[in-house]
Design a protein around this motif. Structure first.
Motif, short mmCIF file in Angstrom:
data_model
loop_
_atom_site.label_atom_id
_atom_site.label_comp_id
_atom_site.label_asym_id
_atom_site.label_seq_id
_atom_site.Cartn_x
_atom_site.Cartn_y
_atom_site.Cartn_z
N ALA A 186 0.83 -1.21 0.00
CA ALA A 186 0.00 0.00 0.00
C ALA A 186 0.86 1.26 0.00
O ALA A 186 0.45 2.30 -0.52
CB ALA A 186 -0.94 0.00 1.21
N ASN A 187 2.06 1.17 0.59
CA ASN A 187 2.97 2.31 0.62
C ASN A 187 4.40 1.78 0.70
O ASN A 187 4.98 1.71 1.79
CB ASN A 187 2.65 3.22 1.81
CG ASN A 187 3.36 4.56 1.74
OD1 ASN A 187 4.42 4.68 1.12
ND2 ASN A 187 2.81 5.57 2.38
N PRO A 188 4.97 1.39 -0.44
CA PRO A 188 6.31 0.77 -0.43
C PRO A 188 7.39 1.64 0.20
O PRO A 188 8.29 1.14 0.89
CB PRO A 188 6.60 0.55 -1.93
CG PRO A 188 5.25 0.51 -2.58
CD PRO A 188 4.39 1.44 -1.79
N ASP A 189 7.31 2.97 -0.01
CA ASP A 189 8.32 3.86 0.58
C ASP A 189 8.27 3.80 2.10
O ASP A 189 9.31 3.71 2.77
CB ASP A 189 8.09 5.31 0.11
CG ASP A 189 8.60 5.54 -1.30
OD1 ASP A 189 9.21 4.61 -1.87
OD2 ASP A 189 8.38 6.64 -1.84
N LEU A 190 7.06 3.87 2.66
CA LEU A 190 6.93 3.82 4.11
C LEU A 190 7.37 2.46 4.64
O LEU A 190 8.04 2.38 5.69
CB LEU A 190 5.48 4.12 4.52
CG LEU A 190 5.18 4.12 6.02
CD1 LEU A 190 6.11 5.09 6.77
CD2 LEU A 190 3.72 4.47 6.29
N HIS A 191 7.02 1.40 3.94
CA HIS A 191 7.44 0.06 4.36
C HIS A 191 8.97 -0.03 4.44
O HIS A 191 9.52 -0.56 5.42
CB HIS A 191 6.90 -0.97 3.37
CG HIS A 191 7.41 -2.36 3.59
ND1 HIS A 191 7.11 -3.09 4.72
CD2 HIS A 191 8.25 -3.14 2.84
CE1 HIS A 191 7.72 -4.27 4.66
NE2 HIS A 191 8.41 -4.32 3.54
N LYS A 192 9.66 0.51 3.45
CA LYS A 192 11.13 0.49 3.46
C LYS A 192 11.70 1.38 4.55
O LYS A 192 12.67 1.02 5.22
CB LYS A 192 11.66 0.94 2.09
CG LYS A 192 11.38 -0.05 0.97
CD LYS A 192 11.85 0.50 -0.36
CE LYS A 192 11.47 -0.45 -1.51
NZ LYS A 192 11.85 0.14 -2.83
#
Length: 436
Positions: A186-192
């Motif tokens: 849903a939010n790859p940047d936040l996950h990383k």
């Protein structure tokens, strides 16, 4: 960064990027050169004194003046341009400063950093913007792990009608994290970004007056719509409760979890330390423990780590010669030395070395003492298990001398054994007191 680093960066940026648009005023784009012309300054005129970001005697017991020092040249506009992640330029200048700090860390080789970065909880988009800033500006390094600090400013947002109740404050902080933990796509940047995040901090002036009476009838967050700020312990409890559920979810998903490491006991009433004792993995400062021996004993028995910053305290709340750090250390509390706002309190490119060298001189610490403090700092840090094994030895998680590799820590086994045996004797005395 320290003040000279920030000064050099501002002067260099002003010379090289004078015509770059950095903000908008009344719908009109404003260049960096115009910003400084409005202040009647140029790169040649700037110096450390004019920058005025270093704490002085006027900040002692004045948290408002301490906060104001984050405005270079006393201008909030410059703070917005150079020290914010969410601005017209998407935090480019601040990211460039961080990259220079990371380069210094790589050069120094043995210094590691856990910088605080703020989530204000005004809206749910803050997490996404912060993650995008960090990833798109390459703000990661083996020498660095982020801690998110949450200023206790609900009352200000409520007065400005930005929030309806305290639950909105909590939702803005935790809802995006629950969502991305359940569905990372849903939010790859936040996950990383969350893989580089080690925990949360709760910050503000602890000496602010507040209602200390927590009762069963106190309003829950969804009903707390007053303009009065909730008490310190109220903030800590609901942050802890949400973090506990979030950590359980992330653990089940095979993701990294977070620690709670609030500023606690720097000033204000002693009952703040009760909340820190019950709810946090470790705390920062802990100065008020010197006034409450019973609490100090509990922190010792539980071996809750305390990161102390004597130079910061010297400018804000407690003169250096009165700092209890050497007393805590002698009694066996797991304390360590840490920097706090190098921009305001330190002068050199190695602020952590300032903390250690001044402490060694002022309190006559031995080499063994210094190595034990450094070992404590690695133990309490949020860096990965494998990295701690590299610095402390493969068996560092074992208690007592079995967990000490003297070839890596330089701490003699006899010192570690003394600490361990003394703690066991205290616990044994408590657990068997009823038998006498």
């Amino acid at each position: 960064m320290n003040q000279k680093h920030l000064l050099r960066f501002i002067k260099r940026t002003l010379r090289q990027n004078a015509n770059e648009i950095v903000t908008v005023k009344n719908g009109v784009p404003v260049t960096l050169k115009t910003v400084f012309e409005d202040m009647k300054l140029d790169a040649y005129d700037l110096n450390v004194d004019i920058l005025d970001v270093h704490a002085d005697r006027n900040t002692f017991h004045r948290f408002d003046r301490f906060n104001a020092k984050y405005n270079p040249v006393g201008e909030s506009g410059l703070r917005e341009v150079f020290l914010k992640t969410d601005n017209y330029m998407n935090g480019t200048y601040f990211a460039n400063i961080i990259k220079e700090v990371i380069a210094d860390l790589a050069e120094n080789k043995y210094t590691y950093l856990e910088p605080r970065i703020s989530i204000y909880c005004k809206n749910k988009n803050e997490w996404s913007k912060l993650a995008t800033w960090a990833l798109h500006n390459d703000g990661h390094s083996p020498h660095l792990r982020w801690l998110v600090q949450v200023p206790r400013l609900y009352d200000i947002y409520r007065i400005k009608k930005l929030l309806k109740n305290f639950q909105e404050f909590l939702s803005n902080l935790f809802d995006p994290l629950f969502e991305v933990s359940i569905n990372p796509t849903a939010n790859p940047d936040l996950h990383k970004f969350l893989t580089q995040l080690i925990g949360f901090d709760s910050v503000d002036d602890e000496s602010k007056p507040e209602n200390p009476n927590l009762t069963e009838t106190m309003k829950p967050p969804q009903e707390w719509d007053d303009e009065e700020n909730p008490p310190y312990t109220y903030y800590l409890y609901y942050m802890y409760a949400n973090m506990s559920v979030l950590n359980k979810l992330r653990k089940e998903q095979g993701l990294n979890t977070f620690v709670f490491r609030p500023h606690c006991g720097e000033a204000g009433p002693a009952y703040h330390l009760n909340a820190g004792f019950l709810l946090s993995q470790n705390i920062s400062h802990g100065l008020m423990l010197r006034k409450t021996p019973a609490q100090q004993y509990l922190y010792y028995l539980s071996q809750i780590f305390i990161a102390m910053s004597p130079l910061s305290n010297n400018s804000l709340f407690l003169r250096y010669h009165r700092n209890p750090m050497p007393d805590y250390f002698a009694r066996g509390l797991p304390v360590t030395l840490s920097t706090d706002d190098p921009l305001q309190f330190h002068f050199t490119r190695e602020p952590l070395m300032e903390e250690y060298s001044i402490a060694a001189q002022a309190w006559k610490l031995s080499q063994c003492d210094m190595c034990e403090l450094a070992r404590n700092s690695v133990l309490q840090s949020g860096f990965p298990h494998e990295m701690k094994q590299y610095w402390l030895g493969q068996d560092y998680m074992q208690e007592g001398p079995a967990g000490n590799d003297i070839t890596r820590t330089n701490v003699p086994n006899v010192r570690v054994a003394f600490r361990y045996d003394t703690l066991l004797d205290e616990l044994d005395m408590l657990f068997h007191a009823h038998e006498d």
